[in-house]
Write a protein that holds these residues in place. Structure first.
Motif, PDB file in Angstrom:
ATOM      1  N   ASN A   1     -46.068   0.478   1.306  1.00  0.00           N
ATOM      2  CA  ASN A   1     -46.332   1.751   1.400  1.00  0.00           C
ATOM      3  C   ASN A   1     -45.281   2.958   1.849  1.00  0.00           C
ATOM      4  N   ARG A   2     -43.848   2.470   1.713  1.00  0.00           N
ATOM      5  CA  ARG A   2     -42.827   3.281   2.393  1.00  0.00           C
ATOM      6  C   ARG A   2     -41.654   3.401   1.059  1.00  0.00           C
ATOM      7  N   LEU A   3     -42.087   3.111  -0.122  1.00  0.00           N
ATOM      8  CA  LEU A   3     -41.184   2.816  -1.105  1.00  0.00           C
ATOM      9  C   LEU A   3     -40.895   4.219  -1.742  1.00  0.00           C
ATOM     10  N   ALA A   4     -39.472   4.407  -1.845  1.00  0.00           N
ATOM     11  CA  ALA A   4     -38.812   5.637  -2.257  1.00  0.00           C
ATOM     12  C   ALA A   4     -37.743   5.408  -3.119  1.00  0.00           C
ATOM     13  N   ILE A   5     -37.580   5.362  -4.330  1.00  0.00           N
ATOM     14  CA  ILE A   5     -36.442   4.983  -5.263  1.00  0.00           C
ATOM     15  C   ILE A   5     -35.575   6.476  -5.375  1.00  0.00           C
ATOM     16  N   GLY A   6     -34.424   6.355  -5.146  1.00  0.00           N
ATOM     17  CA  GLY A   6     -33.783   7.669  -5.219  1.00  0.00           C
ATOM     18  C   GLY A   6     -32.924   8.017  -6.609  1.00  0.00           C
ATOM     19  N   ALA A   7     -32.424   9.109  -6.774  1.00  0.00           N
ATOM     20  CA  ALA A   7     -32.078   9.385  -8.147  1.00  0.00           C
ATOM     21  C   ALA A   7     -31.176   8.464  -8.826  1.00  0.00           C
ATOM     22  N   ASP A   8     -30.209   7.855  -8.031  1.00  0.00           N
ATOM     23  CA  ASP A   8     -29.313   6.977  -8.609  1.00  0.00           C
ATOM     24  C   ASP A   8     -30.144   5.578  -8.931  1.00  0.00           C
ATOM     25  N   GLY A   9     -30.830   5.334  -8.209  1.00  0.00           N
ATOM     26  CA  GLY A   9     -31.725   4.124  -8.635  1.00  0.00           C
ATOM     27  C   GLY A   9     -32.653   4.276  -9.865  1.00  0.00           C
ATOM     28  N   LEU A  10     -33.148   5.573 -10.085  1.00  0.00           N
ATOM     29  CA  LEU A  10     -34.064   6.009 -11.122  1.00  0.00           C
ATOM     30  C   LEU A  10     -33.064   5.827 -12.360  1.00  0.00           C
ATOM     31  N   GLN A  11     -32.024   6.392 -12.295  1.00  0.00           N
ATOM     32  CA  GLN A  11     -30.982   6.286 -13.445  1.00  0.00           C
ATOM     33  C   GLN A  11     -30.809   5.014 -13.938  1.00  0.00           C
ATOM     34  N   ALA A  12     -30.255   4.186 -12.823  1.00  0.00           N
ATOM     35  CA  ALA A  12     -30.097   2.624 -13.194  1.00  0.00           C
ATOM     36  C   ALA A  12     -31.226   2.178 -14.004  1.00  0.00           C
ATOM     37  N   LEU A  13     -32.625   2.310 -13.367  1.00  0.00           N
ATOM     38  CA  LEU A  13     -33.690   1.934 -13.913  1.00  0.00           C
ATOM     39  C   LEU A  13     -33.934   2.314 -15.389  1.00  0.00           C
ATOM     40  N   ARG A  14     -33.473   3.783 -15.545  1.00  0.00           N
ATOM     41  CA  ARG A  14     -33.572   4.218 -16.828  1.00  0.00           C
ATOM     42  C   ARG A  14     -32.684   3.788 -17.936  1.00  0.00           C
TER      43      ARG A  14
ATOM     44  N   TRP B   1     -44.874  19.977  -3.324  1.00  0.00           N
ATOM     45  CA  TRP B   1     -44.480  18.552  -3.362  1.00  0.00           C
ATOM     46  C   TRP B   1     -43.330  18.096  -2.340  1.00  0.00           C
ATOM     47  N   LEU B   2     -43.653  17.635  -1.077  1.00  0.00           N
ATOM     48  CA  LEU B   2     -42.585  17.413  -0.163  1.00  0.00           C
ATOM     49  C   LEU B   2     -43.102  16.315   0.877  1.00  0.00           C
ATOM     50  N   VAL B   3     -42.222  15.371   1.032  1.00  0.00           N
ATOM     51  CA  VAL B   3     -42.210  14.387   1.803  1.00  0.00           C
ATOM     52  C   VAL B   3     -41.280  13.976   2.659  1.00  0.00           C
ATOM     53  N   SER B   4     -41.408  14.580   3.999  1.00  0.00           N
ATOM     54  CA  SER B   4     -40.063  14.526   4.756  1.00  0.00           C
ATOM     55  C   SER B   4     -39.930  13.307   5.577  1.00  0.00           C
TER      56      SER B   4
ATOM     57  N   ARG C   1     -34.250  14.067  -4.037  1.00  0.00           N
ATOM     58  CA  ARG C   1     -34.558  15.057  -4.675  1.00  0.00           C
ATOM     59  C   ARG C   1     -36.096  14.969  -5.265  1.00  0.00           C
ATOM     60  N   LEU C   2     -36.360  13.597  -5.598  1.00  0.00           N
ATOM     61  CA  LEU C   2     -37.798  13.457  -6.114  1.00  0.00           C
ATOM     62  C   LEU C   2     -38.935  13.412  -5.280  1.00  0.00           C
ATOM     63  N   GLN C   3     -38.427  13.323  -3.801  1.00  0.00           N
ATOM     64  CA  GLN C   3     -39.409  13.500  -2.737  1.00  0.00           C
ATOM     65  C   GLN C   3     -39.198  14.659  -2.046  1.00  0.00           C
TER      66      GLN C   3
ATOM     67  N   VAL D   1     -42.354   3.850  -8.627  1.00  0.00           N
ATOM     68  CA  VAL D   1     -41.113   3.818  -8.174  1.00  0.00           C
ATOM     69  C   VAL D   1     -41.147   4.781  -6.599  1.00  0.00           C
ATOM     70  N   THR D   2     -42.088   5.280  -6.431  1.00  0.00           N
ATOM     71  CA  THR D   2     -42.332   5.865  -5.011  1.00  0.00           C
ATOM     72  C   THR D   2     -43.892   5.682  -4.495  1.00  0.00           C
TER      73      THR D   2
END
Length: 392
Positions: free
Chosen positions: A250-263, A364-367, A350-352, A222-223
């Motif tokens: 190589n630029r994939l980053a699913i946000g918190a809301d996307g993670l919840q929908a997938l959950r 753990w930080l990807v800006s 928040r995941l990144q 998911v990231t």
């Protein structure tokens, strides 16, 4: 003995003509020979002809047909002094050969009627021949162990989304997640798989990257943020989980809301974090199934979850962070709070961004668009490396 005869034993014989005493006493001629002029010689009677040392009937002898030494070819007979083909034993003369039209694929049923490629002649009719493990179904040879149109037997077709495996129709997807794909026995190792998280029309399925080997396999990526050199790059946090399909860029980053929908869609329960940088050469590799952590990273709460005891360290990890969870976090104006994340960063990324860190030591930080791409370091060394997050 008088009159030109000679005494041989108790008899007077003419040695010029006597086959038992030809030329002299006891010199018998061989069977079929006569004595003439005191010498044994072949005498051919009954219409036969002397051919070499034998008498032959040149009217029917295949070795001397019509004349001495005139042999008939194999399969021919001599009749009235002429060689000709004779077919027996139920065979038929076709051209210059005797054939069995019941089984001859070049003359099947009758002369000149040839069978097609892959056919045999049986009982005078051409029919398809299937060798090996193949079975004749209609006018084709098929493997009923793998043919979806004839799975386990002729005419037994598999349904949509099914494949024929070992003679049985098996649904091969798309499944809802990488884990379900693995559980259904359809894993072919790490790589892209079609998944359909909403489980509805498979027409809206998409390609996700599945890690099918690490820690039991079944992980959906998911990231996936990768830098091939030291230059920073930008990326966008996605709310639509179907953007998982862009992992190869190589630029994939699913946000918190996307993670919840997938959950909600697939019921994932575990997050796995994995990063590595060429310099300083550190690897973070850990997973968490702690409900407070999962709730936080899916934006179901903004309460910072406790760090110590909330995760497991996986193979390859050599990080400072994994060994020092009690030093993580920033909460209530304090650092080293034994918590995940950082107050004031309860955003969709928040995941990144500062998912877990030790102040001014290891992050753990990807800006996105910025210079800080940190994996167990504090803005040191090369940025070249990868940051990956998986769920299952």
């Amino acid at each position: 003995c008088a009159g030109g005869t000679t005494k041989c034993g108790s008899a007077c014989v003419v040695v010029e003509l006597d086959p038992a005493n030809c030329g002299q006493c006891n010199n018998a001629c061989a069977a079929g020979q006569v004595c003439s002029g005191g010498m044994c010689a072949l005498q051919c009677a009954g219409g036969t002809t002397k051919c070499g040392s034998a008498c032959a009937n040149v009217q029917n002898d295949p070795a001397h047909c019509g004349g001495c030494g005139n042999a008939c070819p194999g399969g021919q007979v001599c009749a009235a002094g002429v060689c000709s083909l004779q077919c027996n034993g139920g065979t038929t003369k076709c051209g210059s050969k005797c054939v069995d039209t019941a089984i001859d694929p070049a003359n099947c049923g009758s002369c000149g009627k040839g069978c097609g490629k892959g056919e045999i002649c049986s009982a005078g009719a051409c029919e398809l021949f299937c060798g090996g493990n193949l079975t004749k179904c209609g006018n084709a040879c098929v493997d009923t162990q793998t043919d979806p149109a004839n799975c386990g037997g002729c005419g037994q077709a598999c349904g949509k989304g099914q494949a024929c495996q070992a003679g049985k129709c098996v649904y091969t997807g798309p499944f809802k997640s990488c884990l379900e794909t693995l559980e259904k026995g359809q894993s072919k190792g790490d790589g892209p798989y079609s998944i359909d998280p909403n489980g509805g029309d498979p027409g809206d399925a998409f390609q996700a990257y599945c890690d099918m080997t690490t820690d039991g396999g079944g992980w959906t990526l998911v990231t996936n943020l990768v830098l091939a050199d030291d230059n920073p790059a930008s990326y966008s946090v996605q709310s639509d989980y179907s953007q998982i399909k862009t992992w190869a860029a190589n630029r994939l980053a699913i946000g918190a809301d996307g993670l919840q929908a997938l959950r909600v869609a697939i019921g994932w329960t575990t997050l796995r974090f994995n990063c590595f940088k060429d310099s300083p050469g550190k690897t973070i590799h850990l997973k968490t199934s702690a409900p407070p952590v999962i709730d936080y990273f899916t934006a179901q709460t903004n309460n910072k979850p406790t760090a110590a005891g909330s995760f497991a360290i996986l193979q390859g990890d050599n990080s400072y962070l994994a060994q020092n969870p009690t030093k993580w976090g920033y909460k209530g104006g304090q650092y080293y709070t034994n918590t995940w994340s950082h107050d004031g960063m309860e955003n969709n990324n928040r995941l990144q961004d500062h998912a877990f860190f030790v102040c001014a030591t290891a992050h753990w930080l990807v800006s996105s668009g910025g210079g800080r791409w940190e994996c167990d370091d504090y803005n040191v060394g090369s940025r070249k490396g990868f940051w990956k997050v998986y769920v299952k």
